[in-house]
Design a protein around this motif. Structure first.
Motif, PDB file in Angstrom:
ATOM      1  N   PHE B  61       1.972  -0.246 -11.385  1.00  0.00           N
ATOM      2  CA  PHE B  61       0.848  -0.991 -10.835  1.00  0.00           C
ATOM      3  C   PHE B  61      -0.178  -0.063 -10.228  1.00  0.00           C
ATOM      4  O   PHE B  61      -1.134  -0.500  -9.620  1.00  0.00           O
ATOM      5  N   GLY B  62       0.057   1.218 -10.391  1.00  0.00           N
ATOM      6  CA  GLY B  62      -0.876   2.144  -9.771  1.00  0.00           C
ATOM      7  C   GLY B  62      -1.377   3.166 -10.772  1.00  0.00           C
ATOM      8  O   GLY B  62      -1.783   4.264 -10.410  1.00  0.00           O
ATOM      9  N   HIS B  63      -1.344   2.791 -12.040  1.00  0.00           N
ATOM     10  CA  HIS B  63      -1.746   3.761 -13.049  1.00  0.00           C
ATOM     11  C   HIS B  63      -3.177   4.221 -12.816  1.00  0.00           C
ATOM     12  O   HIS B  63      -3.563   5.306 -13.219  1.00  0.00           O
ATOM     13  N   VAL B  64      -3.945   3.393 -12.143  1.00  0.00           N
ATOM     14  CA  VAL B  64      -5.344   3.710 -11.865  1.00  0.00           C
ATOM     15  C   VAL B  64      -5.476   4.994 -11.050  1.00  0.00           C
ATOM     16  O   VAL B  64      -6.503   5.644 -11.078  1.00  0.00           O
ATOM     17  N   MET B  65      -4.413   5.367 -10.344  1.00  0.00           N
ATOM     18  CA  MET B  65      -4.582   6.570  -9.517  1.00  0.00           C
ATOM     19  C   MET B  65      -4.845   7.807 -10.368  1.00  0.00           C
ATOM     20  O   MET B  65      -5.606   8.686  -9.973  1.00  0.00           O
ATOM     21  N   MET B 120       6.160  -0.547  -7.556  1.00  0.00           N
ATOM     22  CA  MET B 120       5.725  -0.652  -6.171  1.00  0.00           C
ATOM     23  C   MET B 120       5.235   0.684  -5.623  1.00  0.00           C
ATOM     24  O   MET B 120       4.230   0.730  -4.928  1.00  0.00           O
ATOM     25  N   LEU B 121       5.945   1.755  -5.929  1.00  0.00           N
ATOM     26  CA  LEU B 121       5.531   3.044  -5.353  1.00  0.00           C
ATOM     27  C   LEU B 121       4.197   3.494  -5.938  1.00  0.00           C
ATOM     28  O   LEU B 121       3.347   4.017  -5.220  1.00  0.00           O
ATOM     29  N   THR B 122       4.000   3.254  -7.224  1.00  0.00           N
ATOM     30  CA  THR B 122       2.710   3.641  -7.789  1.00  0.00           C
ATOM     31  C   THR B 122       1.602   2.795  -7.163  1.00  0.00           C
ATOM     32  O   THR B 122       0.527   3.289  -6.871  1.00  0.00           O
ATOM     33  N   LEU B 123       1.918   1.523  -6.953  1.00  0.00           N
ATOM     34  CA  LEU B 123       0.937   0.657  -6.295  1.00  0.00           C
ATOM     35  C   LEU B 123       0.596   1.210  -4.916  1.00  0.00           C
ATOM     36  O   LEU B 123      -0.574   1.324  -4.532  1.00  0.00           O
ATOM     37  N   ALA B 124       1.636   1.575  -4.182  1.00  0.00           N
ATOM     38  CA  ALA B 124       1.428   2.098  -2.840  1.00  0.00           C
ATOM     39  C   ALA B 124       0.611   3.385  -2.879  1.00  0.00           C
ATOM     40  O   ALA B 124      -0.341   3.559  -2.121  1.00  0.00           O
ATOM     41  N   LEU B 125       0.967   4.277  -3.802  1.00  0.00           N
ATOM     42  CA  LEU B 125       0.265   5.553  -3.854  1.00  0.00           C
ATOM     43  C   LEU B 125      -1.178   5.379  -4.289  1.00  0.00           C
ATOM     44  O   LEU B 125      -2.074   6.039  -3.771  1.00  0.00           O
ATOM     45  N   ALA B 126      -1.400   4.473  -5.232  1.00  0.00           N
ATOM     46  CA  ALA B 126      -2.776   4.217  -5.645  1.00  0.00           C
ATOM     47  C   ALA B 126      -3.574   3.733  -4.443  1.00  0.00           C
ATOM     48  O   ALA B 126      -4.731   4.119  -4.239  1.00  0.00           O
ATOM     49  N   GLY B 127      -2.935   2.910  -3.619  1.00  0.00           N
ATOM     50  CA  GLY B 127      -3.589   2.441  -2.397  1.00  0.00           C
ATOM     51  C   GLY B 127      -3.908   3.601  -1.476  1.00  0.00           C
ATOM     52  O   GLY B 127      -4.998   3.690  -0.908  1.00  0.00           O
ATOM     53  N   LEU B 128      -2.958   4.541  -1.378  1.00  0.00           N
ATOM     54  CA  LEU B 128      -3.190   5.705  -0.521  1.00  0.00           C
ATOM     55  C   LEU B 128      -4.352   6.551  -1.038  1.00  0.00           C
ATOM     56  O   LEU B 128      -5.182   7.021  -0.267  1.00  0.00           O
ATOM     57  N   PHE B 129      -4.407   6.705  -2.350  1.00  0.00           N
ATOM     58  CA  PHE B 129      -5.508   7.473  -2.921  1.00  0.00           C
ATOM     59  C   PHE B 129      -6.848   6.785  -2.649  1.00  0.00           C
ATOM     60  O   PHE B 129      -7.852   7.438  -2.380  1.00  0.00           O
ATOM     61  N   LEU B 130      -6.832   5.462  -2.738  1.00  0.00           N
ATOM     62  CA  LEU B 130      -8.058   4.705  -2.466  1.00  0.00           C
ATOM     63  C   LEU B 130      -8.516   4.968  -1.034  1.00  0.00           C
ATOM     64  O   LEU B 130      -9.689   5.262  -0.777  1.00  0.00           O
TER      65      LEU B 130
END
Lengths: 235, 339, 286
Positions: B61-65, B120-130
């Motif tokens: 869910f965080g591939h966008v990062m 979930m972790l990718t989602l979380a990390l993508a959020g952190l990058f944002l």
């Protein structure tokens, strides 16, 4: 005599694997039918398939004269089958009392009577009434699982290897309790412990590689050294 | 045994690519060319997602990062150095290296766990990058982002078009080769049955982590192109919306097909453009996501194979690309190309 | 000291709202292993419908009732139309509920307009009072009370009633529950609807708490709910309360002391939990 349960040429898969190839047997009312066979022969799968936990791909299963193939597990259970799975299926986070309460469909007099009867048979359960299921010993779990299947007024009990992993003294205890229950209920028993099976069983079927290969009265099997050796590896 | 068909499809893809070269001569409007460029870029992004979702069975869910990492690396490098090809190459290298490192770490941490943990972790990390992009103003310009100038070479819309097209085509064939390699076969085996693959003696986690690194690096490259095409970057490149977009493209087009994500990217981008255009006709079209969402839900339920997957299984009589080959051996020697 | 207490109260209030949201999610995961990313959609529908009724009738109570009702209804629809076709397939569940989430979110804009809406608390819960030097905001205390009430009632149901025991048993071993003659799908539907009702309740309460609602809250809160469920241990009801309060407090304190990181605090917490204790803080017994 009337057959309570009847399997005809049942085939079943577990995931992609064809496990049951041709299972046929009859369970007359009031008897204890024992399913024997080596490890991995398909005995557990047979019970699971009866319970609707595996899909039947071919063949028929009828219970009290009605087909139960394709019906949901809870529906099959409600039609009057109690199930004691191989791993006992105890709810580890629930107490002994709660485990029994989940199973009790009614709280009427009759159910209470049955509960009391089974608790007398297994006083340990009474003693550890508030203990969590996960903390029970193997034998206690087995007793709880049997009690849970018994409390509702079922016509048939499927019991999967009740002696597995138990100390000899517990095996005797469980054997005795099943002997008492067979006065009231029809039982299908899967068992590796030949001693136990021969004490309780009236009739036997041998399953080998997913096929029912041999059957007869339990007393005959004891004399039939050849079959015992061929199918069960007992000499 | 399917060698001939593979050859045919390769020729078809090459022919289509060849035809696409001439689009800029027909469609001269900058905005229309821009849509095509976006399609190529998102096709690359979606293909990278397909490596995860379609070929290995990993949901992110965080591939966008990785996309964002690519976009910011390029933009920051080009913004701070001279607008030359050299700076661009340097920016792109930085983008790919960071993406590789991040995906390696994330993968190593979570891919040994159940599937939703990676999501979930990718989602979380993508959020952190944002958040990082928002707060680290001195470098990122915060929410508003910043513009930068392009090297001479990319200023032309047509050049950008051809460069994106070429990238997409090369990446497509590269990834196709990758998925058909013995390594790719193992990935598909993992998708089909992780336990069985593990019990065959494959280090499943190792394969999954490497797949996620490949996906991360390719996504990062899509981000590089994205920044180039916009000459601008802001925190939107880390937004969850983009992950969802790319998810939809992959699903609608057809997971595990590589060509599907390209089709999906085309459809979604055009639908987006066209439906927003209809907003003047009726306000409901401003809410085109509803339509999009419903179509998507229906696709997942009724055509889980997506457009390309459904066509492949129905009309080309080709089974879904599930692993049906060698269960018994180590899978390295016996693989035939194009099976 | 005053500051500390007021931050704690903030944190607890936020935590309770998050708990209401996460409780249903954790149970439906535990029971049927369903991953529902549309949970935040039920949350915003509760928020918008509740606020609308509240503003039309001027009765906050009616607003809450309306929110819960729409939650139950949408829960039923979601379970039937969206979840049921994809039982047992995680990947499809994740994908489809995410799509449905978007639909719910956009439908909000169709039904109520795309703009942010301001919301004010009802008179009887507006304002604050002083205890010593500490300012106590009434509405926050109200939320905390509601949260505790819901937790106590739900815990009692889960501990004492047969249906509650069945739910807990189902989380541990759903196959066995069925083999005992219980229709787990029906139980699951009830749990799903209850969870949806709680999410909607959380929505209306949160709307008044934050004073503003917007459609995109749907996805934000879907994600937040998941973070909390992962931290608490997927399937654990007490875990969801603990994790929700943890997240609430962390948000409150971070917002005051390290505002730059406040947006990231949930993510940080979850990352730490995933690395060191991936099964979550509370693990469900098998």
């Amino acid at each position: 005599m009337e057959n309570l349960l009847e399997l005809k040429k049942v085939e079943a898969f577990v995931q992609h694997y064809h496990i049951l190839h041709d299972i046929s047997f009859e369970v007359p009312k009031g008897e204890v039918t024992v399913l024997l066979g080596r490890n991995g022969a398909g005995k557990t799968t047979t019970l699971r398939t009866i319970m609707g936990l595996n899909r039947v791909s071919k063949g028929s299963i009828s219970f009290k004269g009605e087909s139960i193939v394709g019906r949901t597990t809870f529906d099959i259970a409600n039609s009057g089958i109690g199930y004691v799975p191989e791993d006992q299926g105890i709810f580890g986070g629930l107490t002994v009392g709660e485990n029994l309460r989940v199973a009790m469909k009614k709280e009427d007099e009759k159910t209470t009577e049955r509960l009391e009867w089974i608790l007398e048979l297994f006083p340990d359960l009474k003693k550890f009434w508030k203990k969590e299921g996960g903390q029970l010993s193997g034998g206690q779990k087995q007793m709880l699982s049997i009690a849970r299947a018994y409390v509702n007024e079922n016509d048939l009990l499927l019991i999967d290897e009740p002696s597995k992993g138990l100390a000899p003294i517990m095996v005797d205890k469980v054997t005795e309790s099943i002997q008492q229950m067979k006065e009231q209920t029809t039982i299908v028993l899967v068992e590796q412990n030949f001693m136990m099976a021969s004490q309780i069983g009236t009739r036997f079927y041998i399953i080998d590689d997913g096929v029912t290969v041999h059957s007869g009265a339990m007393d005959e099997l004891k004399e039939d050294k050849q079959s015992m050796k061929k199918y069960l590896g007992i000499s | 045994m399917n060698l001939r068909r593979v050859e045919t499809s390769t020729w078809i893809y090459l022919a289509i690519s060849f035809l696409l070269i001439f689009i800029p001569f027909i469609v001269t409007g900058r905005s229309m060319q821009f849509i095509f460029i976006q399609i190529f870029i998102f096709a690359i992004f979606a293909m990278s997602y397909d490596i995860l979702l379609g070929f290995t069975g990993i949901i992110s869910f965080g591939h966008v990062m990785f996309f964002g990492i690519g976009a910011y690396s390029t933009a920051v490098t080009l913004g701070r150095m001279d607008a030359t090809i050299g700076s661009f190459v340097l920016g792109a290298i930085i983008a790919l290296v960071i993406a590789a490192i991040v995906s390696l770490i994330v993968g190593a941490l979570t891919l040994r766990l159940k599937s939703h943990f990676y999501a979930m972790l990718t989602l979380a990390l993508a959020g952190l990058f944002l958040v990082l992009a928002e707060k680290w103003r001195s470098v990122t310009g915060g929410n508003d982002g910043f513009t930068f100038s392009l090297p001479e070479f990319f200023r032309d819309s047509e050049t950008m078009y051809w460069f994106s097209l070429l990238s997409m085509v090369l990446i497509f064939f590269g990834l196709r080769r990758f998925t058909r390699s013995p390594f790719g076969r193992v990935l598909m085996a993992i998708r089909e049955n992780e336990n069985r693959t593990e019990s065959l003696g494959f280090q499943v986690t190792y394969y999954k982590v490497l797949a996620s690194v490949v996906a991360g690096v390719v996504a990062s490259f899509a981000g590089v192109l994205y920044a180039l095409s916009l000459r601008f970057v802001n925190t939107a490149v880390f937004a969850t919306d983009l992950t969802i977009d790319v998810l939809l493209m992959t699903i609608i087009g057809g997971v595990g097909t590589l060509i599907g994500p390209i089709v999906g990217a085309g459809l979604v981008e055009f639908a987006h453009h066209w439906l927003s255009g209809l907003a003047d006709v009726h306000w409901i079209f401003e809410r085109w996501i509803i339509l999009y969402g419903i179509v998507y839900v229906l696709v997942v339920i009724f055509f889980p194979l997506g457009i390309v997957g459904t066509i492949q299984s129905k009309f080309m009589n080709r089974p879904v690309r599930a692993l049906r080959t060698n269960r018994k051996s180590d899978g390295k020697k016996e693989n035939r190309k194009g099976a | 000291m005053e500051l500390f207490i007021s931050l704690v109260i903030n944190g607890l209030a936020t935590g309770m709202l998050i708990f209401l949201l996460a409780a249903g999610l954790t149970l439906i995961f535990g029971l049927m292993s369903v991953l529902n990313f549309a949970h935040g959609g039920l949350f915003i529908w509760g928020a918008y419908t509740g606020v609308w009724v509240f503003q039309m009738t001027n009765s906050f109570t009616l607003g809450i009732v309306a929110a819960i009702l729409i939650g139950l209804l949408l829960g039923l629809v979601t379970e039937r139309l969206v979840i049921r076709p994809v039982y047992g397939n995680h990947m499809q569940q994740i994908l489809i509920t995410l799509g449905f989430m978007l639909v719910l979110q956009e439908l909000i804009k169709v039904a109520f307009g795309p703009d942010q809406k301001a919301v004010f608390p009802p008179d009887f819960l507006a304002g604050s009072f002083m205890v010593g030097d500490i300012v106590l905001i009434k509405y926050r205390l109200f939320i905390i009370a509601v949260g505790i009430l819901v937790f106590v009632i739900a815990s009692l149901i889960l501990k004492k009633s047969r249906i509650g025991l069945i739910v807990r048993a189902g989380v541990m071993d759903k196959e066995m529950v069925q083999a005992l003659g219980i229709n787990i799908k029906l139980v699951f539907m009830l749990v799903f609807m209850t969870g949806a009702g709680l999410a909607a309740l959380s929505g209306i309460l949160h709307a008044v708490y934050s004073g503003v609602i917007y459609a995109e809250m749907g996805l934000e809160f879907s994600i937040l709910a998941f973070i909390v469920v992962v931290i608490g241990g997927m399937g654990s009801f007490p875990g969801s309360l603990f994790a929700a309060i943890l997240v609430g407090l962390a948000q409150a304190f971070m917002a005051y002391y390290v505002p730059a990181l406040s947006l990231a605090v949930n993510m940080l917490l979850m990352t730490i939990v995933l690395i060191f204790r991936p099964q979550g803080l509370f693990q469900v017994k098998g």
